[in-house]
Design a protein around this motif. Structure first.
Motif, PDB file in Angstrom:
ATOM      1  N   ILE A   1      50.308  39.904  10.664  1.00 41.50           N
ATOM      2  CA  ILE A   1      51.642  40.427  10.957  1.00 41.50           C
ATOM      3  C   ILE A   1      52.865  39.900  10.164  1.00 41.50           C
ATOM      4  N   ALA A   2      53.689  40.559   9.799  1.00 42.47           N
ATOM      5  CA  ALA A   2      54.988  40.221   9.079  1.00 42.47           C
ATOM      6  C   ALA A   2      56.067  40.135   9.545  1.00 42.47           C
ATOM      7  N   GLY A   3      55.976  40.593  10.965  1.00 39.19           N
ATOM      8  CA  GLY A   3      56.929  40.494  11.988  1.00 39.19           C
ATOM      9  C   GLY A   3      58.009  41.822  11.678  1.00 39.19           C
ATOM     10  N   GLY A   4      59.231  41.819  11.866  1.00 38.41           N
ATOM     11  CA  GLY A   4      60.140  42.897  11.649  1.00 38.41           C
ATOM     12  C   GLY A   4      60.046  43.974  12.694  1.00 38.41           C
ATOM     13  N   VAL A   5      60.207  44.994  12.142  1.00 42.32           N
ATOM     14  CA  VAL A   5      60.364  46.143  13.179  1.00 42.32           C
ATOM     15  C   VAL A   5      58.782  46.642  13.799  1.00 42.32           C
ATOM     16  N   ASP A   6      57.827  46.010  12.969  1.00 45.30           N
ATOM     17  CA  ASP A   6      56.449  46.257  13.855  1.00 45.30           C
ATOM     18  C   ASP A   6      56.397  45.680  15.047  1.00 45.30           C
ATOM     19  N   ILE A   7      57.154  44.671  15.594  1.00 50.95           N
ATOM     20  CA  ILE A   7      57.020  44.074  16.673  1.00 50.95           C
ATOM     21  C   ILE A   7      57.608  45.182  17.866  1.00 50.95           C
ATOM     22  N   LEU A   8      58.845  45.735  17.440  1.00 49.74           N
ATOM     23  CA  LEU A   8      59.346  46.652  18.346  1.00 49.74           C
ATOM     24  C   LEU A   8      58.376  47.923  18.154  1.00 49.74           C
ATOM     25  N   ALA A   9      57.966  48.382  17.209  1.00 56.13           N
ATOM     26  CA  ALA A   9      56.876  49.663  17.274  1.00 56.13           C
ATOM     27  C   ALA A   9      55.556  49.469  18.073  1.00 56.13           C
ATOM     28  N   ARG A  10      54.942  47.998  18.193  1.00 51.64           N
ATOM     29  CA  ARG A  10      53.989  48.041  18.783  1.00 51.64           C
ATOM     30  C   ARG A  10      54.376  47.781  20.255  1.00 51.64           C
ATOM     31  N   ILE A  11      55.617  47.559  20.734  1.00 54.91           N
ATOM     32  CA  ILE A  11      55.756  47.455  22.102  1.00 54.91           C
ATOM     33  C   ILE A  11      56.081  48.640  22.585  1.00 54.91           C
ATOM     34  N   LEU A  12      57.101  49.590  21.909  1.00 52.12           N
ATOM     35  CA  LEU A  12      57.229  51.059  22.327  1.00 52.12           C
ATOM     36  C   LEU A  12      55.850  51.879  22.418  1.00 52.12           C
ATOM     37  N   ASN A  13      54.942  51.453  21.379  1.00 53.54           N
ATOM     38  CA  ASN A  13      53.495  52.112  21.437  1.00 53.54           C
ATOM     39  C   ASN A  13      52.605  51.891  22.623  1.00 53.54           C
ATOM     40  N   LYS A  14      52.789  50.399  23.107  1.00 55.27           N
ATOM     41  CA  LYS A  14      51.953  49.839  24.095  1.00 55.27           C
ATOM     42  C   LYS A  14      52.403  50.576  25.379  1.00 55.27           C
ATOM     43  N   TYR A  15      53.925  50.447  25.810  1.00 52.53           N
ATOM     44  CA  TYR A  15      54.433  50.688  26.826  1.00 52.53           C
ATOM     45  C   TYR A  15      55.060  52.257  27.011  1.00 52.53           C
ATOM     46  N   PHE A  16      55.203  52.967  26.041  1.00 48.36           N
ATOM     47  CA  PHE A  16      56.040  54.089  26.041  1.00 48.36           C
ATOM     48  C   PHE A  16      54.930  55.193  25.376  1.00 48.36           C
ATOM     49  N   ASP A  17      54.035  54.963  24.812  1.00 50.81           N
ATOM     50  CA  ASP A  17      53.090  55.655  24.029  1.00 50.81           C
ATOM     51  C   ASP A  17      53.943  56.274  22.936  1.00 50.81           C
ATOM     52  N   VAL A  18      54.858  55.566  22.113  1.00 53.07           N
ATOM     53  CA  VAL A  18      55.630  56.021  20.911  1.00 53.07           C
ATOM     54  C   VAL A  18      54.768  55.784  19.822  1.00 53.07           C
ATOM     55  N   SER A  19      54.514  56.545  18.975  1.00 52.30           N
ATOM     56  CA  SER A  19      54.050  56.263  17.897  1.00 52.30           C
ATOM     57  C   SER A  19      54.595  55.161  16.801  1.00 52.30           C
ATOM     58  N   MET A  20      53.873  54.135  16.520  1.00 49.57           N
ATOM     59  CA  MET A  20      54.326  53.071  15.597  1.00 49.57           C
ATOM     60  C   MET A  20      55.045  53.653  14.291  1.00 49.57           C
ATOM     61  N   ALA A  21      54.339  54.764  13.947  1.00 48.70           N
ATOM     62  CA  ALA A  21      55.006  55.453  12.536  1.00 48.70           C
ATOM     63  C   ALA A  21      56.281  55.968  12.960  1.00 48.70           C
ATOM     64  N   THR A  22      56.362  56.613  14.049  1.00 47.94           N
ATOM     65  CA  THR A  22      57.718  57.295  14.310  1.00 47.94           C
ATOM     66  C   THR A  22      58.860  56.043  14.547  1.00 47.94           C
ATOM     67  N   THR A  23      58.498  55.247  15.445  1.00 50.54           N
ATOM     68  CA  THR A  23      59.489  53.921  15.422  1.00 50.54           C
ATOM     69  C   THR A  23      59.817  53.604  14.086  1.00 50.54           C
ATOM     70  N   SER A  24      59.081  53.093  13.127  1.00 52.99           N
ATOM     71  CA  SER A  24      59.256  52.552  11.717  1.00 52.99           C
ATOM     72  C   SER A  24      60.131  53.663  10.708  1.00 52.99           C
ATOM     73  N   LEU A  25      59.703  54.984  10.984  1.00 55.80           N
ATOM     74  CA  LEU A  25      60.325  56.017  10.265  1.00 55.80           C
ATOM     75  C   LEU A  25      61.870  56.033  10.523  1.00 55.80           C
ATOM     76  N   LEU A  26      62.078  55.998  12.081  1.00 57.92           N
ATOM     77  CA  LEU A  26      63.421  56.299  12.553  1.00 57.92           C
ATOM     78  C   LEU A  26      64.267  55.033  11.957  1.00 57.92           C
ATOM     79  N   PHE A  27      63.601  54.031  11.897  1.00 55.31           N
ATOM     80  CA  PHE A  27      64.725  52.713  11.919  1.00 55.31           C
ATOM     81  C   PHE A  27      64.855  52.799  10.229  1.00 55.31           C
ATOM     82  N   ASN A  28      64.024  53.082   9.549  1.00 54.73           N
ATOM     83  CA  ASN A  28      63.911  52.955   7.955  1.00 54.73           C
ATOM     84  C   ASN A  28      64.930  54.179   7.799  1.00 54.73           C
ATOM     85  N   THR A  29      64.792  55.074   8.354  1.00 52.42           N
ATOM     86  CA  THR A  29      65.894  56.372   7.931  1.00 52.42           C
ATOM     87  C   THR A  29      67.211  55.901   8.091  1.00 52.42           C
TER      88      THR A  29
END
Length: 291
Positions: A134-162
């Motif tokens: 793991i390289a850290g960064g937004v991946d951490i937030l993406a994993r948490i949202l995916n684990k607890y709220f079933d939000v796609s990791m790709a969606t979290t990364s896309l929104l942040f990068n946008t």
């Protein structure tokens, strides 16, 4: 006291080694190609680069500082093991960015940045992810949202990068934002190929009423194995046979012509696969899968 087994030790060594190698490659790419062209990459590292361009703040140090709150969340929501891997990956990633700071490779134009920069950065990320690191960064937030709220990791990364790219566009202009997108596309493809490999075959599903004749022609002319499923239509309730086979990309055209000549009324789909394992000519053995 439990003693770690041999496979667990090998797995940890693979993660640590792969993360180190991938981070060094990413740090080299950022300083050799991204920085001279004033481009940013994805994630918190992209935000750190933006801060460097605007205020002269050290990119690696900023990346680590921005990731600290994320690591705290990793400790709370993902557990100690995940936190330690994040700490290791974040430190190495940030250190690699700063250790190559000031690196200069003479080149003209932005094409080397888009092609070579994106390629090397994507390969670096691919090595990290393929090793299980793991390289850290937004991946951490993406994993948490995916684990607890079933939000796609790709969606979290896309929104942040946008959001980051939009800010970058207003600060640095549309031209650099477009070049950043092009570089990110190359990096994404390189990352994808490192993780999934270059062996991309085509899986074909054929619904036909001439399974015997079609199987015979495919076996004799293409030489690929076929699996037959019994099925029926949901609307007509008529029985059908479904043929499943995997072919090489250059065999798709021949297979289409065979289906057309044998059963013009057949229905078939062709999808790309990212790996074929098991018995069969040219396929990967299951024992080749990384532990």
């Amino acid at each position: 006291m439990n003693t770690p087994d041999k496979e667990s030790v090998k797995q940890v060594i693979r993660i640590l080694t792969g993360t180190a190698l991938g981070c060094l490659l990413c740090g080299f790419s950022i300083n050799a190609f991204y920085v001279p062209s004033k481009l940013i990459n994805s994630g918190l590292a992209g935000l750190a680069l933006l801060l460097n361009y605007q205020f002269g703040l050290p990119t690696g140090l900023m990346n680590f500082a921005l990731t600290v709150p994320m690591m705290a969340l990793a400790w709370i929501f993902l557990g100690k093991r995940h936190f330690l891997y994040n700490l290791y990956g974040t430190f190495l990633f940030s250190f690699s960015i700063d250790i190559f700071s000031g690196l200069h490779i003479p080149f003209d134009g932005v094409l080397p940045t888009v092609i070579l920069g994106g390629l090397l950065y994507g390969i670096g990320l691919g090595i990290i992810y393929r090793s299980g690191g793991i390289a850290g960064g937004v991946d951490i937030l993406a994993r948490i949202l995916n684990k607890y709220f079933d939000v796609s990791m790709a969606t979290t990364s896309l929104l942040f990068n946008t959001v980051v790219l939009t800010v970058f566009m207003f600060v640095s202009g549309v031209d650099l934002a477009v070049l950043t997108l092009a570089t990110a596309f190359v990096a994404t493809k390189a990352n994808d190929y490192v993780n999934t490999g270059l062996d991309r075959r085509r899986a074909v599903l054929i619904i036909t009423e001439k399974e015997g004749e079609l199987c015979q022609v495919i076996l004799s002319q293409i030489g690929r194995g076929i699996t037959i499923f019994n099925a029926h239509g949901a609307y007509t309730h008529q029985p059908h046979s479904v043929l499943y086979c995997v072919v090489s990309p250059w065999q798709v055209g021949r297979l289409k012509r065979i289906i057309r000549s044998v059963d013009p009324g057949a229905f078939f789909t062709i999808t790309e696969t990212i790996g074929v394992y098991g018995r069969g000519h040219g396929f990967h053995k299951i024992t080749e899968i990384d532990q």
